[in-house]
Design an enzyme around this catalytic site. Structure first.
Site, mmCIF file in Angstrom:
data_model
loop_
_atom_site.group_PDB
_atom_site.id
_atom_site.type_symbol
_atom_site.label_atom_id
_atom_site.label_comp_id
_atom_site.label_asym_id
_atom_site.label_seq_id
_atom_site.Cartn_x
_atom_site.Cartn_y
_atom_site.Cartn_z
ATOM 1 N N ASP A 1 -12.489 28.035 74.709
ATOM 2 C CA ASP A 1 -12.193 27.481 73.390
ATOM 3 C C ASP A 1 -13.519 27.327 72.669
ATOM 4 O O ASP A 1 -14.329 26.452 73.009
ATOM 5 C CB ASP A 1 -11.467 26.140 73.559
ATOM 6 C CG ASP A 1 -11.054 25.532 72.236
ATOM 7 O OD1 ASP A 1 -11.617 25.929 71.175
ATOM 8 O OD2 ASP A 1 -10.185 24.649 72.239
ATOM 9 N N LYS B 1 -13.380 23.162 62.426
ATOM 10 C CA LYS B 1 -14.622 22.432 62.652
ATOM 11 C C LYS B 1 -15.798 23.074 61.928
ATOM 12 O O LYS B 1 -16.573 22.399 61.258
ATOM 13 C CB LYS B 1 -14.941 22.368 64.156
ATOM 14 C CG LYS B 1 -13.783 21.888 64.990
ATOM 15 C CD LYS B 1 -13.384 20.459 64.655
ATOM 16 C CE LYS B 1 -12.142 20.058 65.422
ATOM 17 N NZ LYS B 1 -11.688 18.698 65.103
ATOM 18 N N ILE C 1 -14.149 26.684 69.447
ATOM 19 C CA ILE C 1 -13.879 26.103 68.128
ATOM 20 C C ILE C 1 -15.122 25.510 67.470
ATOM 21 O O ILE C 1 -15.219 25.430 66.250
ATOM 22 C CB ILE C 1 -12.749 25.055 68.225
ATOM 23 C CG1 ILE C 1 -12.209 24.689 66.847
ATOM 24 C CG2 ILE C 1 -13.208 23.818 68.967
ATOM 25 C CD1 ILE C 1 -11.043 23.702 66.874
ATOM 26 N N TYR D 1 -11.356 17.277 75.845
ATOM 27 C CA TYR D 1 -10.651 16.851 74.633
ATOM 28 C C TYR D 1 -9.279 16.284 75.010
ATOM 29 O O TYR D 1 -8.477 16.990 75.633
ATOM 30 C CB TYR D 1 -10.521 18.060 73.722
ATOM 31 C CG TYR D 1 -9.463 18.030 72.640
ATOM 32 C CD1 TYR D 1 -8.526 19.052 72.552
ATOM 33 C CD2 TYR D 1 -9.427 17.025 71.670
ATOM 34 C CE1 TYR D 1 -7.567 19.080 71.548
ATOM 35 C CE2 TYR D 1 -8.472 17.036 70.664
ATOM 36 C CZ TYR D 1 -7.543 18.066 70.611
ATOM 37 O OH TYR D 1 -6.600 18.079 69.609
#
Lengths: 469, 491
Positions: free
Chosen positions: A230, A272, A232, A145
């Site tokens: 992470d 998300k 998410i 990302y």
């Protein structure tokens, strides 16, 4: 003596990268099916806009929560004053349960080990402040990302050293890649403090395999470093092989309550899974009391609005809602993903087989004029300016192979997706990019020159939109 | 190789920041918070509990706020009236913020400055409360090792907000009670020189106006001289105006925004304002902080940094609607000032009748109380002793001046806007009882101290003479956090 700090005058915030050109073009000419049907379609925004109706319906059935009431009494006053950085207990309890649910209740989370932050952006930065001194490094598998360049490095002074992953094995993390990255950090005289993975991956859209997770845990155990996962996108897994959290693997390997488990930290957010990026809801979960303590104090710099905590604690405590939501959301994501994949196939474009996320990792290597990043950017500019699709080039995600692009599918209506896929098909079916005529080549060259100089000029004077994931 | 203990290994694995105590919460002042936490006052359930007078919150107008919220369901994105906006707001994470939010906040900032200046909504940058705003400004203006000048006494939270993760130093500008703690050019120059001698490059001057903990406002001349001082030195001026609308009585608040209009050669690239809705509106839970800079580059960079602490879009939406209701805002500000004035008068009248001094001031949510004549010796050790008595025996949690880096021992910040009238009465009664007990003690013939004597009696004497002796190198403990981390949710 400079008027501003070094942090203010450098560009480690990463928002001067070529990646933003696409954003800017979109802003100038955004697609609208009626008002601007020739505009640029935004496919660079990893947002989940598919399931709002489920939340809206819940709100209409739960007026007490919607009206900040409890047992008929307005609690607005209490909420207005509530700024305890430990967070609303009911919200943390609900969040811990929701995280467990997302993992099929195969692991449970202790609300006392949760720290609330203003989005995952803040969670990642805060963890860096807690785990790394300025100049220390974290290893990150590529592609990753683009926002990590800002979130992990900018104000913390930490460094990122890439773990190179390649298409040869579907970009999976290998033992040798981990070791090489570590050695590379040593060569650069950087002290490695940990590894950070995104599982499910952005931009790949794949879940990390059990094998990879085992390698990672062995690696961080041997090197005595941290592992940040992470997660998410954990609620966006829509098909097999299913999501395995690093917490589950810790449990399977009977490593709970060991030193290694104290070095494993999870980042989560509702941006998300629930499609609520505006609410700024992030979470750090750690088994290390000192990290929880320090991160909690640091969360003062970005607490979650009490109003938002209250609403979400009511929403997430409703197990009927959460179970139904997770299931339905996944069904919708799967359908939408399938539409994108088949549309791309019809254009002769393949993507990495994926089972999660709000995007596909699309292989356009065959459309490059040469196997170079320059050719990738050329192709990308064509797609932005001529095909009028804003997609994210792999180089912005630090991919080490040119020709890959991240294309989002969950932030638009089905009709818009159809339009986008038609445009792409027409582009691909048109003159082949490998047999470009001289005039076409010249045209591209001057296009590139003009746009780059405009871009450089504009970047000096205008703000950028915030990066999305 | 020497084997490390498990704890030391832990410490090495974490950053120095996480393992250290730069957060400032390991201070002795936590006794006060703990005492309150363990035994919080309640008029019926715990009439002998500790009364919280260390929390600078504005709780006097919650009823007006609640009424407005109930009457405006469209301001919520969750109600039937507002849910049509839910999805648009829920996905909105643009760090520019909702335009209507910025416009409404700009308008509110103008109103709280008596409409004497205009604020540009495009300069409004969001942050995670004023806490986040201060840290962001420090990251933008200073490198690790640089310093900001800060007049003392100052808000204890600055030690954390400005220094912890930024590596910036705070250099005190010493102010004295002899002139009402006003900031003098001599004090500024002395501080600047101190920094130079300590090899700390000074990057700016941070003022809080109205002042926390003093409650005073800066007059026009003083503000001008501060602008001139920073302008001449080529350093930044950061004005924390978080208490802008808490002036009452005849006090007038003059913003730095107004003064720069009157200083023609002022370099506006050096001027920045930190603001928040936590005090003026009594909404600390909503985390609405603002960085307002006259420097375009700072606006740009602070806006990028605001990604780390954006205001929840749900809250932006509510605030946009609320602050656009000009009738409500005008009425709210008017009533808030009246109620603050009344509660302030209640406290100060009570203290006057007991012969307890306080700094004359017309703003803020607290008074700066003078208990110097109750100190055994003019030292911070004595101040701590007295403070412990006030917390544990009188059962009032107040903030000792030492925690605010006050240069002189014996001053205490006492908050008045976070309690109702009955609680204030109780607090005053306790102070009355305490002072009359002290008088009785001072009139008794001197006896050798017996072990049975209560510790608080032996540590105090009423002094009728000014026998202050200032010790050099006085102990200045770390400041406690501005709000108790120990406060558990009552919700």
């Amino acid at each position: 003596m400079g008027l501003l700090s070094r942090k203010a005058t450098c560009n480690t915030h990463g928002q001067d990268s070529s990646y933003f050109l696409g954003w800017e073009e979109y802003e100038k000419n955004p697609y609208d099916d009626i008002k601007n049907p020739d505009g640029i379609i935004q496919m660079g925004l990893a947002e989940n806009q598919l399931s709002f109706d489920l939340i809206e319906s819940w709100l209409s059935k739960n007026p007490e929560a919607a009206n900040f009431e409890r047992e008929g009494q307005s609690i607005f006053r209490e909420l207005a004053l509530f700024q305890d950085y430990h967070g609303l207990p009911s919200f943390k309890n609900a969040m811990a349960d929701f995280m467990s649910e997302n993992r099929g209740n195969r692991v449970s989370f202790d609300p006392k080990k949760l720290v609330l932050t203003a989005g995952a952006t803040s969670a990642n930065e805060t963890l860096m402040f807690c785990l790394a001194d300025a100049g220390d490094a974290f290893l990150l598998p590529t592609p990753y990302y683009p926002g990590f360049d800002r979130d992990l490095k900018w104000r913390t002074g930490a460094e990122i050293v890439p773990i190179q992953c390649t298409s040869a094995n579907g970009f999976q993390i290998t033992k040798s890649a981990l070791e090489e990255a570590y050695e590379q950090a040593q060569k650069l005289h950087l002290k490695v403090k940990g590894v950070l993975i995104t599982n499910p991956s952005n931009p790949l859209g794949t879940t990390t395999t059990r094998t990879e997770l085992n390698h990672l845990l062995d690696f961080v155990s041997r090197k005595n470093i941290h592992l940040i996962s992470d997660e998410i996108y954990s609620g966006t897994v829509f098909t097999s092989p299913g999501f395995i959290s690093v917490m589950e693997v810790l449990k399977e390997k009977k490593l709970e309550n060991t030193d290694v488990s104290k070095r494993v930290h999870i980042v989560y957010s509702l941006s998300k899974d629930l499609g609520l990026p505006g609410f700024r809801v992030g979470v750090i979960y750690s088994n290390d009391d000192i990290v929880v303590d320090a991160a909690t104090k640091m969360s003062s710099f970005g607490l979650i609005s009490s109003q938002t905590q209250y609403l979400l604690s009511a929403l997430l405590s409703d197990k009927n809602f959460t179970q139904n939501y997770l299931k339905e959301n996944q069904i919708r994501l799967k359908k939408r993903h399938a539409k994108l994949v088949s549309g791309l196939e019809a254009a002769g474009v393949e993507c990495l087989k994926s089972n999660a996320g709000l995007f596909c990792w699309v292989d356009m290597r065959h459309l490059l004029s040469s196997n170079t990043f320059e050719a990738e950017i050329e192709l990308w500019k064509k797609i932005v300016y001529e095909v009028k699709l804003n997609i994210s080039p792999g180089s912005s995600c630090h991919c080490n192979e040119p020709g890959w692009f991240r294309v989002c599918f969950a932030n638009m209506s089905e009709e818009t997706l159809k339009v986008a896929l038609n445009r792409l098909k027409m582009f691909v079916d048109g003159p082949s990019s490998t047999s470009r005529s001289q005039s076409e080549h010249q045209r591209l060259k001057s296009l590139r020159k003009m746009k780059v100089s405009n871009w450089v000029f504009r970047l000096s004077f205008q703000d950028r939109e915030p990066e999305e994931r | 190789m020497v084997a490390l203990t498990a704890e030391k290994q832990d410490q090495n694995l974490l950053s120095r920041m996480a393992a250290g105590d730069g957060h400032g919460e390991n201070s002795a002042y936590f006794d006060g918070w703990k005492a309150y936490e363990e035994n919080p006052f309640h008029p019926i359930d715990r009439p002998d509990g500790v009364i919280q007078m260390g929390l600078a919150e504005n709780q006097l107008c919650g009823d007006l706020m609640r009424k407005w919220v109930l009457e405006h369901p469209e301001a919520s994105i969750c109600t039937a009236e507002g849910v049509n906006q839910f999805s648009d707001i829920a996905i909105f994470q643009d760090y520019h913020g909702l335009p209507e939010f910025r416009q409404a906040v700009a308008k509110f900032m103008e109103k709280t400055r008596n409409n004497k200046v205009k604020f540009d909504p495009d300069r409004i940058v969001m942050s995670g409360g004023a806490t986040g705003a201060h840290e962001t400004v420090a990251f933008c203006l200073a490198n690790p090792g640089d310093g900001f000048l800060v007049p003392t006494p100052y808000y204890p939270g600055f030690d954390r907000d400005l220094r912890w993760r930024t590596g910036v130093n705070l250099v005190p500008v010493t102010c004295h009670s002899s002139n009402g703690f006003k900031i003098t050019i001599e004090a500024l120059e002395a501080a600047y020189e101190n920094a130079r001698v300590s090899n700390i490059p000074v990057k700016g001057l941070l003022i809080t106006n109205p002042s926390n903990p003093l409650g005073t406002t800066l007059d026009r001349d003083c503000l001008k001289s501060l602008v001139n001082f920073t302008n001449d030195k080529g350093i930044h001026l950061i004005a924390d105006e978080i208490y802008a609308a808490t002036t009452f009585g005849e006090s007038e608040f003059i913003s730095v925004a107004e003064v720069i209009e009157e200083v023609p050669d002022c370099n506006r690239d050096l001027i920045h304002i930190v603001y928040s809705l936590s005090k003026d509106m009594g909404l600390p839970g909503l985390r609405v902080g603002i960085v307002y800079s006259y420097n375009d580059r700072v606006v740009q960079i602070a806006r990028k940094m605001s990604s780390f602490g954006l205001v929840s879009s749900q809250t932006q939406h509510l605030i946009a609607k609320m602050l656009s209701d000009e009738d409500f805002v005008d009425e709210f500000i008017r009533k808030s000032k009246l109620r603050l004035a009344a509660r302030h008068a209640e406290l100060t009248t009570g203290l006057d009748s007991l012969g307890i001094g306080w700094l004359k001031a017309g703003a803020g949510l607290f008074i700066w109380m003078d208990l110097r004549n109750l100190l055994k010796t003019a030292t911070f050790d004595s101040e701590m002793e007295l403070w412990r008595v006030i917390v544990h025996k009188v059962k009032l949690n107040v903030s000792p001046g030492g925690s605010c880096h006050c240069h002189e021992p014996g001053w205490f910040r006492v908050c008045f806007a976070n309690m109702d009238h009955k609680t204030m009465e109780t607090a005053l009664e306790r102070i009355r009882v305490f002072t009359s007990q002290l008088e009785e003690e001072s009139l008794k013939p001197t006896k050798p101290m017996s072990k049975k004597k209560k510790c608080w009696q032996s540590s105090l004497r009423l002094s009728f003479q000014d026998t202050r002796r200032f010790e050099e190198g006085f102990f200045s403990p770390h400041s406690p956090v501005p709000h108790s981390p120990l406060v558990r949710a009552q919700i």
